[in-house]
Design a protein around this motif. Structure first.
Motif, short mmCIF file in Angstrom:
data_model
loop_
_atom_site.label_atom_id
_atom_site.label_comp_id
_atom_site.label_asym_id
_atom_site.label_seq_id
_atom_site.Cartn_x
_atom_site.Cartn_y
_atom_site.Cartn_z
N THR A 28 0.06 18.16 -12.32
CA THR A 28 0.19 16.80 -11.83
C THR A 28 1.10 16.88 -10.60
O THR A 28 2.13 17.54 -10.65
CB THR A 28 0.82 15.88 -12.90
N PRO A 29 0.71 16.23 -9.51
CA PRO A 29 1.55 16.30 -8.30
C PRO A 29 2.99 15.85 -8.59
O PRO A 29 3.21 14.93 -9.38
CB PRO A 29 0.87 15.33 -7.33
N GLU A 30 3.93 16.52 -7.96
CA GLU A 30 5.34 16.18 -8.14
C GLU A 30 5.62 14.81 -7.54
O GLU A 30 5.08 14.45 -6.49
CB GLU A 30 6.20 17.23 -7.44
N ALA A 79 2.31 3.01 -8.56
CA ALA A 79 1.09 2.87 -7.76
C ALA A 79 1.23 3.63 -6.44
O ALA A 79 0.29 4.29 -5.99
CB ALA A 79 0.79 1.40 -7.51
N TRP A 80 2.40 3.54 -5.82
CA TRP A 80 2.64 4.25 -4.57
C TRP A 80 2.52 5.76 -4.78
O TRP A 80 1.88 6.45 -3.98
CB TRP A 80 4.02 3.89 -4.01
N GLU A 81 3.13 6.27 -5.83
CA GLU A 81 3.06 7.71 -6.11
C GLU A 81 1.62 8.17 -6.29
O GLU A 81 1.24 9.25 -5.85
CB GLU A 81 3.89 8.06 -7.37
N HIS A 82 0.81 7.35 -6.92
CA HIS A 82 -0.60 7.70 -7.14
C HIS A 82 -1.41 7.56 -5.85
O HIS A 82 -2.14 8.47 -5.46
CB HIS A 82 -1.19 6.81 -8.24
N LEU A 85 -1.58 9.90 -2.53
CA LEU A 85 -2.40 11.11 -2.55
C LEU A 85 -3.79 10.90 -1.97
O LEU A 85 -4.52 11.85 -1.76
CB LEU A 85 -2.50 11.65 -3.98
N ASP A 86 -4.16 9.65 -1.71
CA ASP A 86 -5.46 9.33 -1.11
C ASP A 86 -5.23 9.20 0.39
O ASP A 86 -4.73 8.18 0.87
CB ASP A 86 -6.00 8.02 -1.68
N PRO A 87 -5.62 10.22 1.18
CA PRO A 87 -5.32 10.19 2.62
C PRO A 87 -6.16 9.18 3.40
O PRO A 87 -5.79 8.82 4.51
CB PRO A 87 -5.64 11.62 3.07
N ALA A 88 -7.24 8.72 2.83
CA ALA A 88 -8.11 7.80 3.56
C ALA A 88 -7.61 6.36 3.48
O ALA A 88 -7.24 5.77 4.49
CB ALA A 88 -9.55 7.90 3.04
N THR A 89 -7.59 5.79 2.29
CA THR A 89 -7.26 4.36 2.16
C THR A 89 -6.12 4.09 1.18
O THR A 89 -5.82 2.94 0.90
CB THR A 89 -8.49 3.56 1.71
N GLY A 90 -5.50 5.12 0.67
CA GLY A 90 -4.47 4.94 -0.35
C GLY A 90 -3.37 3.98 0.02
O GLY A 90 -3.04 3.06 -0.74
N MET A 91 -2.79 4.14 1.18
CA MET A 91 -1.67 3.27 1.57
C MET A 91 -2.14 1.85 1.86
O MET A 91 -1.44 0.89 1.55
CB MET A 91 -0.91 3.84 2.78
N SER A 92 -3.33 1.72 2.41
CA SER A 92 -3.86 0.37 2.65
C SER A 92 -4.06 -0.36 1.32
O SER A 92 -3.68 -1.53 1.18
CB SER A 92 -5.18 0.46 3.41
N VAL A 93 -4.63 0.33 0.36
CA VAL A 93 -4.83 -0.25 -0.96
C VAL A 93 -3.48 -0.58 -1.60
O VAL A 93 -3.31 -1.65 -2.19
CB VAL A 93 -5.64 0.71 -1.87
N TRP A 94 -2.51 0.31 -1.46
CA TRP A 94 -1.19 0.07 -2.03
C TRP A 94 -0.56 -1.18 -1.43
O TRP A 94 -0.06 -2.04 -2.15
CB TRP A 94 -0.27 1.27 -1.84
#
Length: 145
Positions: A28-30, A79-82, A85-94
């Protein structure tokens, strides 16, 4: 003090490993942040800058005395930690689904800090529930056996 929150104590770290599809142990990613408080101070508040007026927005300097706030900050952290890890839309979704939603609730003048101001914490008045008549909400854990 976090022990006082019981169900709201959400700083327990996730397991370090998990089982993959083929039964292999996967790492699991740190975590970047070790707690919801560290996330709040190091990531959330430095990037989520707002004018707190006391009329249209509220904040409590002792936010950790508000179980709802602790739970919401922890939810944003997890949610941010998860999603990081999505380089495409992860932060936008967060931002859209987590930060904007939870911060809007937290800063609302009728939200969990309604009784506080930027300089002083005041204990909130909790909603007083009345127990429902016996049998209205059966314990489903007992029924599933």
């Amino acid at each position: 003090m976090a022990d006082d929150f019981g169900l709201f104590d959400t700083d327990t770290p996730a397991p370090a490993t998990s089982q993959g599809e083929e039964g292999k142990t996967e790492e699991t990613p740190e975590l970047v942040y070790g707690s919801a408080e560290e996330f709040l101070h190091e990531q959330l508040l430095p990037t989520y800058v707002r004018s707190i007026t006391g009329k249209s927005t509220k904040w409590c300097i002792e936010w950790y005395f508000h179980p709802e706030a602790v739970s919401r900050v922890a939810a944003m952290w997890r949610a941010w930690e998860h999603l990081r890890l999505d380089p495409a839309t992860g932060m936008s979704v967060w931002w859209r689904d987590h930060a904007d939603h939870h911060m809007r609730v937290l800063l609302d003048p009728q939200g969990p800090f309604y009784n506080c101001d930027m300089k002083e914490h005041r204990d909130p008045e909790h909603l007083e529930p009345k127990k429902a008549p016996a049998g209205w909400f059966p314990d489903v854990r007992v029924q599933d056996r």
